[in-house]
Design a protein around this motif. Structure first.
Motif, mmCIF file in Angstrom:
data_model
loop_
_atom_site.group_PDB
_atom_site.id
_atom_site.type_symbol
_atom_site.label_atom_id
_atom_site.label_comp_id
_atom_site.label_asym_id
_atom_site.label_seq_id
_atom_site.Cartn_x
_atom_site.Cartn_y
_atom_site.Cartn_z
ATOM 1 N N LYS A 2 0.853 -1.184 0.000
ATOM 2 C CA LYS A 2 0.000 0.000 0.000
ATOM 3 C C LYS A 2 0.895 1.242 0.000
ATOM 4 O O LYS A 2 1.797 1.368 0.823
ATOM 5 N N ASN A 23 2.165 4.153 -8.629
ATOM 6 C CA ASN A 23 0.967 3.457 -8.141
ATOM 7 C C ASN A 23 0.663 2.172 -8.903
ATOM 8 O O ASN A 23 -0.162 1.377 -8.443
ATOM 9 N N ASP A 25 0.180 -1.311 -10.088
ATOM 10 C CA ASP A 25 0.145 -2.623 -9.429
ATOM 11 C C ASP A 25 0.242 -2.528 -7.909
ATOM 12 O O ASP A 25 0.717 -3.452 -7.243
ATOM 13 N N ARG A 26 -0.182 -1.395 -7.341
ATOM 14 C CA ARG A 26 -0.169 -1.231 -5.886
ATOM 15 C C ARG A 26 -1.532 -0.741 -5.424
ATOM 16 O O ARG A 26 -2.287 -0.128 -6.182
ATOM 17 N N ASN A 27 -1.817 -0.967 -4.144
ATOM 18 C CA ASN A 27 -2.992 -0.397 -3.501
ATOM 19 C C ASN A 27 -2.616 1.031 -3.129
ATOM 20 O O ASN A 27 -1.814 1.247 -2.224
ATOM 21 N N ASP A 29 -3.300 5.223 -2.205
ATOM 22 C CA ASP A 29 -4.163 6.178 -1.522
ATOM 23 C C ASP A 29 -3.525 7.562 -1.675
ATOM 24 O O ASP A 29 -2.328 7.673 -1.952
#
Length: 57
Positions: A2, A23, A25-27, A29
């Motif tokens: 994340k 970002n 291939d990632r979670n 925010d």
């Protein structure tokens, strides 16, 4: 993994492109500091929840 993106000012096109790459291939925010009255308690929680934090000026 994340990842949290923190913006001190409104991101320009270059920053948006780099954020898109980071970002991938990632979670992901985001948190904006440039608005009125940012919620710093929320920011701290997001930082603790993230594996990696990137700050943009």
């Amino acid at each position: 993994m994340k990842i949290l993106q923190v913006y001190r000012s409104e991101p320009n096109d270059d920053v948006k492109t780099l954020v898109g790459i980071l970002n991938r291939d990632r979670n992901a925010d985001e948190f904006s500091l440039y608005g009125e009255n940012p919620n710093y308690d929320e920011l701290v929680q997001k930082i603790f929840d993230a594996d990696k934090t990137v700050c943009w000026w």
